[in-house]
Design a protein around this motif. Structure first.
Motif, PDB file in Angstrom:
ATOM      1  N   TRP A 174      -2.644   3.824  -5.615  1.00  0.00           N
ATOM      2  CA  TRP A 174      -4.074   3.975  -5.336  1.00  0.00           C
ATOM      3  C   TRP A 174      -4.966   3.807  -5.973  1.00  0.00           C
ATOM      4  O   TRP A 174      -5.146   2.885  -7.210  1.00  0.00           O
ATOM      5  N   HIS A 175      -5.984   3.764  -4.965  1.00  0.00           N
ATOM      6  CA  HIS A 175      -7.058   3.610  -5.860  1.00  0.00           C
ATOM      7  C   HIS A 175      -8.566   3.377  -4.574  1.00  0.00           C
ATOM      8  O   HIS A 175      -8.108   4.110  -3.727  1.00  0.00           O
ATOM      9  N   GLU A 176      -9.916   3.539  -5.185  1.00  0.00           N
ATOM     10  CA  GLU A 176     -10.702   3.721  -4.413  1.00  0.00           C
ATOM     11  C   GLU A 176     -11.643   2.845  -3.820  1.00  0.00           C
ATOM     12  O   GLU A 176     -12.328   2.676  -2.450  1.00  0.00           O
ATOM     13  N   LEU A 177     -10.579   1.590  -3.463  1.00  0.00           N
ATOM     14  CA  LEU A 177     -11.152   0.462  -2.506  1.00  0.00           C
ATOM     15  C   LEU A 177     -10.448   0.476  -1.094  1.00  0.00           C
ATOM     16  O   LEU A 177      -9.217   0.972  -0.805  1.00  0.00           O
ATOM     17  N   VAL A 178     -11.013  -0.303  -0.396  1.00  0.00           N
ATOM     18  CA  VAL A 178     -10.277  -0.443   0.855  1.00  0.00           C
ATOM     19  C   VAL A 178      -9.663  -2.323   1.227  1.00  0.00           C
ATOM     20  O   VAL A 178      -9.847  -2.582  -0.050  1.00  0.00           O
ATOM     21  N   GLU A 179      -8.253  -2.099   1.127  1.00  0.00           N
ATOM     22  CA  GLU A 179      -7.159  -3.077   1.436  1.00  0.00           C
ATOM     23  C   GLU A 179      -6.514  -2.986   2.424  1.00  0.00           C
ATOM     24  O   GLU A 179      -6.485  -2.420   4.025  1.00  0.00           O
ATOM     25  N   ALA A 180      -7.102  -4.761   3.067  1.00  0.00           N
ATOM     26  CA  ALA A 180      -6.597  -5.479   3.704  1.00  0.00           C
ATOM     27  C   ALA A 180      -5.228  -6.291   3.751  1.00  0.00           C
ATOM     28  O   ALA A 180      -5.382  -7.103   2.664  1.00  0.00           O
ATOM     29  N   VAL A 235      -2.044  -4.303   7.437  1.00  0.00           N
ATOM     30  CA  VAL A 235      -2.855  -3.339   7.218  1.00  0.00           C
ATOM     31  C   VAL A 235      -3.757  -3.585   7.049  1.00  0.00           C
ATOM     32  O   VAL A 235      -3.834  -3.781   6.336  1.00  0.00           O
ATOM     33  N   LEU A 236      -4.763  -2.411   7.147  1.00  0.00           N
ATOM     34  CA  LEU A 236      -5.818  -1.928   6.899  1.00  0.00           C
ATOM     35  C   LEU A 236      -6.134  -0.243   6.632  1.00  0.00           C
ATOM     36  O   LEU A 236      -5.388   0.126   7.153  1.00  0.00           O
ATOM     37  N   ILE A 237      -5.954  -0.496   4.820  1.00  0.00           N
ATOM     38  CA  ILE A 237      -5.325   0.300   4.141  1.00  0.00           C
ATOM     39  C   ILE A 237      -6.936   1.634   3.520  1.00  0.00           C
ATOM     40  O   ILE A 237      -7.351   0.651   2.515  1.00  0.00           O
ATOM     41  N   GLY A 238      -6.981   2.208   4.070  1.00  0.00           N
ATOM     42  CA  GLY A 238      -8.283   2.850   3.392  1.00  0.00           C
ATOM     43  C   GLY A 238      -8.310   4.049   2.072  1.00  0.00           C
ATOM     44  O   GLY A 238      -7.085   3.406   1.573  1.00  0.00           O
ATOM     45  N   PRO A 239      -9.240   4.272   1.396  1.00  0.00           N
ATOM     46  CA  PRO A 239      -8.972   4.409   0.173  1.00  0.00           C
ATOM     47  C   PRO A 239      -8.619   5.769   0.239  1.00  0.00           C
ATOM     48  O   PRO A 239      -8.562   6.338   1.125  1.00  0.00           O
ATOM     49  N   GLN A 240      -8.045   5.464  -1.517  1.00  0.00           N
ATOM     50  CA  GLN A 240      -7.452   6.978  -1.740  1.00  0.00           C
ATOM     51  C   GLN A 240      -6.005   7.505  -0.854  1.00  0.00           C
ATOM     52  O   GLN A 240      -5.924   8.274  -0.959  1.00  0.00           O
ATOM     53  N   ARG A 241      -5.449   6.472  -0.451  1.00  0.00           N
ATOM     54  CA  ARG A 241      -3.927   6.527  -0.349  1.00  0.00           C
ATOM     55  C   ARG A 241      -3.140   5.368  -0.452  1.00  0.00           C
ATOM     56  O   ARG A 241      -2.782   4.227  -1.325  1.00  0.00           O
ATOM     57  N   ILE A 242      -1.657   6.042  -0.619  1.00  0.00           N
ATOM     58  CA  ILE A 242      -0.784   6.064  -1.336  1.00  0.00           C
ATOM     59  C   ILE A 242       0.024   4.657  -1.209  1.00  0.00           C
ATOM     60  O   ILE A 242       0.219   5.155   0.236  1.00  0.00           O
ATOM     61  N   HIS A 243       0.185   3.895  -1.848  1.00  0.00           N
ATOM     62  CA  HIS A 243       0.734   2.511  -0.823  1.00  0.00           C
ATOM     63  C   HIS A 243       1.465   1.291  -2.016  1.00  0.00           C
ATOM     64  O   HIS A 243       1.288   1.475  -3.167  1.00  0.00           O
ATOM     65  N   GLY A 244       2.563   0.090  -1.123  1.00  0.00           N
ATOM     66  CA  GLY A 244       3.007  -0.146  -1.887  1.00  0.00           C
ATOM     67  C   GLY A 244       3.183  -1.361  -0.945  1.00  0.00           C
ATOM     68  O   GLY A 244       3.502  -1.115   0.437  1.00  0.00           O
ATOM     69  N   TYR A 245       4.165  -1.944  -1.269  1.00  0.00           N
ATOM     70  CA  TYR A 245       4.433  -3.101  -1.238  1.00  0.00           C
ATOM     71  C   TYR A 245       5.848  -4.229  -1.009  1.00  0.00           C
ATOM     72  O   TYR A 245       6.833  -3.473  -2.824  1.00  0.00           O
ATOM     73  N   GLU A 246       6.824  -4.592  -0.501  1.00  0.00           N
ATOM     74  CA  GLU A 246       8.641  -5.132  -0.411  1.00  0.00           C
ATOM     75  C   GLU A 246       8.311  -6.002   0.469  1.00  0.00           C
ATOM     76  O   GLU A 246       8.744  -6.228   1.608  1.00  0.00           O
ATOM     77  N   GLY A 247       8.452  -7.174  -0.530  1.00  0.00           N
ATOM     78  CA  GLY A 247       8.671  -8.416   0.236  1.00  0.00           C
ATOM     79  C   GLY A 247      10.448  -8.354   1.301  1.00  0.00           C
ATOM     80  O   GLY A 247      11.374  -8.267   0.664  1.00  0.00           O
ATOM     81  N   LEU A 248      10.403  -9.316   2.219  1.00  0.00           N
ATOM     82  CA  LEU A 248      12.158  -8.967   3.418  1.00  0.00           C
ATOM     83  C   LEU A 248      12.148 -10.771   3.090  1.00  0.00           C
ATOM     84  O   LEU A 248      11.348 -11.100   3.825  1.00  0.00           O
ATOM     85  N   GLY A 249      13.148 -11.051   2.743  1.00  0.00           N
ATOM     86  CA  GLY A 249      13.188 -12.720   2.752  1.00  0.00           C
ATOM     87  C   GLY A 249      12.508 -13.117   1.196  1.00  0.00           C
ATOM     88  O   GLY A 249      12.272 -12.482   0.167  1.00  0.00           O
ATOM     89  N   GLU A 250      12.482 -14.100   1.802  1.00  0.00           N
ATOM     90  CA  GLU A 250      12.125 -15.610   1.109  1.00  0.00           C
ATOM     91  C   GLU A 250      10.825 -15.745   0.719  1.00  0.00           C
ATOM     92  O   GLU A 250      10.293 -15.638   0.096  1.00  0.00           O
ATOM     93  N   THR A 251      10.369 -15.974   2.352  1.00  0.00           N
ATOM     94  CA  THR A 251       9.026 -16.293   1.889  1.00  0.00           C
ATOM     95  C   THR A 251       8.452 -15.010   3.262  1.00  0.00           C
ATOM     96  O   THR A 251       8.611 -14.839   4.004  1.00  0.00           O
ATOM     97  N   GLY A 302      -8.059   6.181   6.714  1.00  0.00           N
ATOM     98  CA  GLY A 302      -6.721   6.433   6.819  1.00  0.00           C
ATOM     99  C   GLY A 302      -5.793   5.573   7.085  1.00  0.00           C
ATOM    100  O   GLY A 302      -5.936   4.610   6.463  1.00  0.00           O
ATOM    101  N   LEU A 303      -4.848   4.441   8.170  1.00  0.00           N
ATOM    102  CA  LEU A 303      -4.625   3.821   8.293  1.00  0.00           C
ATOM    103  C   LEU A 303      -4.632   3.015   9.035  1.00  0.00           C
ATOM    104  O   LEU A 303      -4.529   3.745  10.316  1.00  0.00           O
ATOM    105  N   ARG A 304      -4.790   2.029   9.459  1.00  0.00           N
ATOM    106  CA  ARG A 304      -5.185   1.316  10.558  1.00  0.00           C
ATOM    107  C   ARG A 304      -4.058  -0.287  10.215  1.00  0.00           C
ATOM    108  O   ARG A 304      -3.825  -0.492   9.392  1.00  0.00           O
ATOM    109  N   ILE A 305      -2.655  -0.442  11.463  1.00  0.00           N
ATOM    110  CA  ILE A 305      -2.363  -1.149  11.705  1.00  0.00           C
ATOM    111  C   ILE A 305      -2.420  -2.146  12.985  1.00  0.00           C
ATOM    112  O   ILE A 305      -2.574  -1.644  13.806  1.00  0.00           O
ATOM    113  N   LEU A 306      -2.301  -3.752  12.534  1.00  0.00           N
ATOM    114  CA  LEU A 306      -3.338  -4.651  13.511  1.00  0.00           C
ATOM    115  C   LEU A 306      -2.185  -5.329  14.251  1.00  0.00           C
ATOM    116  O   LEU A 306      -0.881  -5.858  12.858  1.00  0.00           O
ATOM    117  N   ARG A 307      -1.386  -5.537  15.074  1.00  0.00           N
ATOM    118  CA  ARG A 307      -0.540  -6.448  15.673  1.00  0.00           C
ATOM    119  C   ARG A 307      -0.878  -7.507  16.773  1.00  0.00           C
ATOM    120  O   ARG A 307      -0.528  -6.798  18.469  1.00  0.00           O
TER     121      ARG A 307
END
Length: 336
Positions: free
Chosen positions: A73-79, A104-120, A152-157
């Motif tokens: 987590w960190h203090e920045l907004v992350e997209a 996704v648009l993730i607000g400050p101080q939210r625990i988050h992480g990523y995992e790639g699916l597939g090769e690309t 909080g968390l925003r999910i854009l589809r």
């Protein structure tokens, strides 16, 4: 904060806990974990990402293939905008799978992480301080609607009805306009033309206005509520991640992690999987691979030394897990 390695060579102080030798060092580690659990959050968060950022222009944007990134987590907004392939995003215990064109648009101080699916899994990543979207700069608290829109968390589809790279001025779809803003910012960081910082600030303000006026849009899921139970879960995970970061070079068992969380082994296993979407062993392996990958690119250490410093007891285990999580051989990173 002192590292575990440096503490080994200190003389025990008056408050040190002495353990009879026949009980072994693992019990001493358990007591050490329990003591850390009572510390203030600010003193036990080395997994809190604190990258250097220019206070005069607190914005970062980059593109690339993402293999994965451990929970943090960190203090920045992350997209995070997925350009191709698929990506699993973990936010506050949720697992969200994104496809190309989704974000996704993730607000400050939210625990988050990523995992790639597939090769690309090409992504565009954007991070910025809330102060950068407030006028005058540095007074975001004067407009509570701005801080709330990025909480909080925003999910854009975006719906497939219109291309996601159309200019915001000609596209009335909020999700498409947000994606367009992020891509415009990415181009500014790539081209670095005169006035690019002003252009980036303008696009961030555009992004903020779009979000403020699209609260009820069906394509912009917004989740903000964090009750007392959410905060307690966050604090428990914080203790575990802090302990893992401090002892990443050492053997870490499931019992050690459970002690950091003040839980039984079985309770902790269920808790961690429910909150993160993966087992503790999977998280630990992913974290160590990420540390190793960074050292491969940034140091001249041998692969065997990197394997040991990343917490892998054997090079064969390191090579196998590195290929599993990155799709590459460690030596190929050295060759570029």
């Amino acid at each position: 904060m002192q590292t575990p390695r440096s503490r080994k060579h200190q003389r025990p102080g008056a408050d040190a806990v002495r353990i009879p030798s026949h009980q072994g060092h693992r019990q001493a580690r358990r007591l050490s974990i329990a003591a850390k659990g009572s510390a203030e959050p600010g003193n036990r968060a080395p997994w809190h990402e604190r990258r250097a950022i220019d206070a005069r222009f607190p914005v970062r944007c980059w593109r690339g293939n993402i293999h994965g990134f451990p929970l943090h987590w960190h203090e920045l907004v992350e997209a995070c905008l997925v350009e191709s392939g698929s990506l699993a995003v973990f936010v506050d215990g949720r697992r969200i799978v994104l496809s190309a064109g989704e974000m996704v648009l993730i607000g400050p101080q939210r625990i988050h992480g990523y995992e790639g699916l597939g090769e690309t899994r090409a992504t565009t990543m954007l991070q910025f301080s809330l102060d950068e979207v407030s006028l005058p700069a540095g007074h975001v608290s004067d407009d509570p609607s701005i801080s709330s829109v990025y909480s909080g968390l925003r999910i854009l589809r975006p719906s497939p009805g219109a291309p996601a790279n159309r200019k915001s001025a000609t596209d009335s779809n909020p999700a498409h306009r947000i994606v367009s803003c992020v891509r415009d910012i990415s181009r500014e960081f790539t081209d670095l033309q005169p006035g690019y910082r002003s252009a980036v600030r303008a696009r961030l303000l555009d992004l903020t206005v779009i979000l403020l006026r699209a609260e009820d849009d069906a394509e912009l899921t917004h989740e903000t509520h964090r009750g007392a139970a959410d905060i307690r879960r966050h604090e428990t995970l914080e203790r575990v991640f802090s302990y893992v970061q401090e002892h990443a070079e050492e053997p870490i068992s499931l019992d050690d992690a459970a002690a950091a969380a003040s839980m039984s082994r079985s309770h902790f296993s269920r808790f961690f999987h429910r909150e993160t979407g993966r087992t503790f062993q999977q998280y630990l392996a992913r974290l160590r691979v990420s540390r190793a990958e960074q050292m491969l690119y940034q140091t001249d250490l041998t692969i065997q030394e990197i394997a040991l410093r990343s917490g892998f007891g054997a090079s064969s285990t390191f090579n196998r897990l590195f290929r599993r999580y990155t799709g590459r051989n460690p030596r190929s990173c050295r060759r570029g």
